[in-house]
Write an enzyme that holds these catalytic residues in place. Structure first.
Site, PDB file in Angstrom:
ATOM      1  N   CYS A   1      -4.129 -24.547 118.214  1.00 54.75           N
ATOM      2  CA  CYS A   1      -2.885 -23.863 118.566  1.00 54.75           C
ATOM      3  C   CYS A   1      -1.706 -24.831 118.547  1.00 54.75           C
ATOM      4  CB  CYS A   1      -3.011 -23.181 119.919  1.00 54.75           C
ATOM      5  SG  CYS A   1      -3.986 -24.105 121.071  1.00 54.75           S
TER       6      CYS A   1
ATOM      7  N   GLU B   1      -2.368 -16.689 125.520  1.00 57.06           N
ATOM      8  CA  GLU B   1      -1.880 -17.860 124.791  1.00 57.06           C
ATOM      9  C   GLU B   1      -2.067 -17.514 123.332  1.00 57.06           C
ATOM     10  OE1 GLU B   1      -4.006 -21.681 124.467  1.00 57.06           O
ATOM     11  OE2 GLU B   1      -2.753 -21.262 122.725  1.00 57.06           O
TER      12      GLU B   1
HETATM   13  P1  NAP Z   1      -8.052 -12.429 117.705  1.00 55.22           P
HETATM   14  O1  NAP Z   1      -8.266 -11.620 116.499  1.00 55.22           O
HETATM   15  O2  NAP Z   1      -6.813 -12.222 118.467  1.00 55.22           O
HETATM   16  O3  NAP Z   1      -9.314 -12.184 118.665  1.00 55.22           O
HETATM   17  C1  NAP Z   1      -9.427 -12.810 119.931  1.00 55.22           C
HETATM   18  C2  NAP Z   1     -10.192 -11.876 120.872  1.00 55.22           C
HETATM   19  O4  NAP Z   1      -9.385 -10.740 121.164  1.00 55.22           O
HETATM   20  C3  NAP Z   1     -11.472 -11.346 120.261  1.00 55.22           C
HETATM   21  O5  NAP Z   1     -12.438 -11.228 121.271  1.00 55.22           O
HETATM   22  C4  NAP Z   1     -11.071  -9.980 119.754  1.00 55.22           C
HETATM   23  O6  NAP Z   1     -12.169  -9.101 119.740  1.00 55.22           O
HETATM   24  C5  NAP Z   1     -10.050  -9.541 120.782  1.00 55.22           C
HETATM   25  N1  NAP Z   1      -9.075  -8.628 120.217  1.00 55.22           N
HETATM   26  C6  NAP Z   1      -8.307  -8.828 119.119  1.00 55.22           C
HETATM   27  N2  NAP Z   1      -7.526  -7.745 118.907  1.00 55.22           N
HETATM   28  C7  NAP Z   1      -7.820  -6.848 119.879  1.00 55.22           C
HETATM   29  C8  NAP Z   1      -7.360  -5.542 120.193  1.00 55.22           C
HETATM   30  N3  NAP Z   1      -6.446  -4.922 119.447  1.00 55.22           N
HETATM   31  N4  NAP Z   1      -7.883  -4.934 121.266  1.00 55.22           N
HETATM   32  C9  NAP Z   1      -8.809  -5.543 122.038  1.00 55.22           C
HETATM   33  N5  NAP Z   1      -9.288  -6.772 121.782  1.00 55.22           N
HETATM   34  C10 NAP Z   1      -8.798  -7.421 120.719  1.00 55.22           C
HETATM   35  O7  NAP Z   1      -8.125 -13.970 117.402  1.00 55.22           O
HETATM   36  P2  NAP Z   1      -9.222 -14.837 116.639  1.00 55.22           P
HETATM   37  O8  NAP Z   1     -10.411 -14.062 116.220  1.00 55.22           O
HETATM   38  O9  NAP Z   1      -9.460 -15.948 117.532  1.00 55.22           O
HETATM   39  O10 NAP Z   1      -8.463 -15.384 115.379  1.00 55.22           O
HETATM   40  C11 NAP Z   1      -7.636 -14.608 114.570  1.00 55.22           C
HETATM   41  C12 NAP Z   1      -6.260 -15.251 114.468  1.00 55.22           C
HETATM   42  O11 NAP Z   1      -5.713 -15.511 115.762  1.00 55.22           O
HETATM   43  C13 NAP Z   1      -6.244 -16.606 113.812  1.00 55.22           C
HETATM   44  O12 NAP Z   1      -6.270 -16.528 112.425  1.00 55.22           O
HETATM   45  C14 NAP Z   1      -4.964 -17.190 114.362  1.00 55.22           C
HETATM   46  O13 NAP Z   1      -3.874 -16.749 113.616  1.00 55.22           O
HETATM   47  C15 NAP Z   1      -4.871 -16.654 115.745  1.00 55.22           C
HETATM   48  N6  NAP Z   1      -5.316 -17.632 116.775  1.00 55.22           N
HETATM   49  C16 NAP Z   1      -4.369 -18.336 117.410  1.00 55.22           C
HETATM   50  C17 NAP Z   1      -4.743 -19.240 118.382  1.00 55.22           C
HETATM   51  C18 NAP Z   1      -3.726 -20.016 119.121  1.00 55.22           C
HETATM   52  O14 NAP Z   1      -4.091 -20.673 120.072  1.00 55.22           O
HETATM   53  N7  NAP Z   1      -2.478 -19.975 118.741  1.00 55.22           N
HETATM   54  C19 NAP Z   1      -6.076 -19.443 118.702  1.00 55.22           C
HETATM   55  C20 NAP Z   1      -7.029 -18.691 118.025  1.00 55.22           C
HETATM   56  C21 NAP Z   1      -6.616 -17.777 117.064  1.00 55.22           C
HETATM   57  P3  NAP Z   1     -12.988  -8.789 118.392  1.00 55.22           P
HETATM   58  O15 NAP Z   1     -12.932  -9.971 117.520  1.00 55.22           O
HETATM   59  O16 NAP Z   1     -14.339  -8.486 118.884  1.00 55.22           O
HETATM   60  O17 NAP Z   1     -12.314  -7.615 117.834  1.00 55.22           O
END
Ligand code: NAP
Length: 508
Positions: free
Chosen positions: A301, A264
């Protein structure tokens, strides 16, 4: 008391040397606990335990699984104020939100417990055999749902309880009969460890096999990717960024045995306001939407990041009023510094596109990790021509698009990527003329709200929280509500089996 270690099944384990700390975003300081990233050996042990646990857990009765889920809910409540304080320290969110989210988490667990205590959720189909049928006998066919196997759940940053360690993905996978390995979110690992301790206690109290749950700390690119690639892992649940979700989806597809990954991800949740609605209640809508844009510092989200209108005498004053009302709401702290950086970066990217006007943005001094709310405006023609304007700005940000006419409005909707929600703000007199808008919106979103706001997702059997890519990777499923269990099972048919050898729930 938290330890910074992993739960490898029932055992606290900290063999690694790589560490990280969480951040108190309000004070902009690191919290004291050092969290130990799981080693390759610890990961292997967690997955092997989950694989072994699956052999017995998949056959536990619905009532036993229900007892497990209800006991997790009780043990989370038992954590009391320690959990609330840890949540607030690691997320910058207020105590009221912590208590509300804990209530939602407990409710989800209890709702899945209630569901699996009966067998209807399996959607069994019994098609009795007809041995005497001519010209050929018809076999006895009994279709049911069986769990996929060990599931890896990536905890989400923006709901440290309800979409994390014991959140909807974990609750639905455990309800389905799948052991769960959580990849804890690095920015709320303390909250994650406390909740994990509650799950482990519940597993022990209700006699669940060791390995039915593990909690892994460490970074996504190391432990997260290793878990997704492990051959004994059979499905993945993820809430987060489009970039992260897409990497994990592709990794899973490249495995020798590809597995389903339910991600998601991004959504800007278009809101259509008709000219009649603006004519009759522009100020009321501006107040309602200023509240929705800034709710939870915009870190939902379902945040309304895009508002579409048709040019009328009221449009300009509405945009200015919405901007003023939005920036009048006090700036709030964001979840962690990376989210703040992403907010600034993506906000600038969208604002710098040709034709975009910044109508209102908080310009007073705010704390380091606080978000300056912002409302932008652009014409329908410019918006349609430039997909960069569709970028999700995760935070209290929205952009109003003014279209020349209904045709341009429908075209703007058709140019959007998949979304979780769409909203229509309309008057009774609009009902007959909305057909094309509703049709266009339905093909882009998973849920349409009528005269409301998209923020707030009810946990219900009737909820759809998912949508065409990139809102989610598989729009046939929801990640919120009781139907979320369907992600973790597959259809399975017994053909021609003697009744005494069938599972109880198929013996009719
Ligand atoms: P994220 O950076 O996607 O991280 C979520 C999880 O996925 C973390 O455990 C992260 O691990 C892991 N992850 C991220 N990239 C990865 C990769 N290349 N390989 C393996 N694992 C990976 O999301 P976030 O920290 O929650 O927030 C960052 C951005 O995501 C926000 O600014 C927003 O734009 C978006 N977001 C969207 C929603 C939605 O529902 N639409 C919700 C939350 C966030 P690590 O952090 O340990 O690397």
């Amino acid at each position: 008391m938290i330890t910074g270690k992993n739960y490898i099944g029932n055992k606290l384990s900290g063999e690694g040397t790589k560490t990280h700390k969480t951040v108190n975003p309000k004070l902009n300081i690191q919290n004291p606990t050092e969290f130990l990233e799981a080693t390759a050996e610890e990961l292997e042990e967690a997955v092997t335990l989950a694989d072994t646990a699956f052999k017995t857990y998949k056959n536990t009765s619905g009532s036993k699984r229900a007892a497990f889920l209800n006991t997790i809910a009780d043990e989370i409540m038992e954590l009391g104020d320690e959990l609330v304080q840890m949540y607030c320290t690691e997320s910058g969110l207020p105590e009221g939100r912590a208590a509300g989210e804990r209530g939602r988490t407990v409710f989800q667990l209890q709702a899945f417990a209630k569901m699996v205590s009966k067998d209807d959720w399996r959607q069994n189909v019994i098609d009795a055999g007809q041995p005497d049928r001519e010209p050929l006998p018809k076999p006895d066919l009994r279709k049911t749902s069986v769990p996929l196997g060990p599931v890896v759940v990536f905890a989400a940053s923006n709901f440290p309880l309800a979409f994390s360690t014991a959140g909807g993905d974990t609750a639905s996978a455990l309800a389905a009969g799948c052991p769960v390995i959580v990849k804890s979110h690095a920015m709320h690992s303390g909250t994650g460890e406390l909740v994990a301790s509650a799950i482990i206690k519940a597993a022990e109290k209700t006699g669940m096999p060791n390995g039915v749950f593990s909690n892994i700390t460490g970074r996504g690119r190391t432990v997260g990717q290793a878990l997704v690639k492990h051959p004994k892992v059979k499905a993945v649940g993820f809430t987060g960024s489009i970039a992260g979700g897409t990497v994990l989806f592709n990794l899973a597809a490249e495995r020798d045995e590809p597995i389903p990954v339910f991600t998601e991800m991004g959504s800007i949740n278009p809101v259509i306001i008709t000219s009649n609605a603006l004519e009759s209640r522009a100020e009321e809508i501006a107040s309602q939407y200023a509240g929705s844009i800034t709710l939870g510092t915009g870190q939902f989200c379902t945040n309304p990041g895009l508002i579409l209108t048709i040019e009328s005498g009221k449009t300009q004053s509405f945009i200015e009023d919405l901007a003023q009302k939005t920036i009048a709401i006090q700036a709030q702290c964001m979840l962690h510094p990376n989210i703040k950086d992403g907010y600034v970066e993506n906000g600038n990217l969208v604002s710098q596109q040709e034709g975009v006007t910044v109508v209102g943005k908080i310009d007073s001094e705010i704390g380091e990790n606080y978000a300056a709310s912002q409302v932008n405006a652009v014409s329908g023609t410019d918006f349609i021509a430039n997909p960069k304007m569709h970028t999700e700005v995760f935070g209290p940000f929205s952009m109003v698009v003014t279209c020349k006419d209904e045709q341009e409005l429908v075209s703007a909707i058709n140019h959007l990527e998949g979304q979780l929600t769409g909203t229509i703000m309309a008057e009774g007199s609009d009902h007959e003329s909305l057909g094309d808008v509703v049709d266009a919106l339905q093909s882009r979103v998973g849920r349409i709200i009528f005269n409301g706001v998209p923020t707030g997702v009810e946990v219900s059997g009737a909820m759809t929280h998912g949508g065409p890519y990139p809102a989610s990777s598989d729009s046939r499923f929801t990640s919120v509500g009781l139907e979320a269990i369907k992600r973790w099972v597959r259809p399975f048919t017994y053909q021609g089996w003697p009744k005494e050898m069938l599972p109880e729930y198929l013996k009719k």
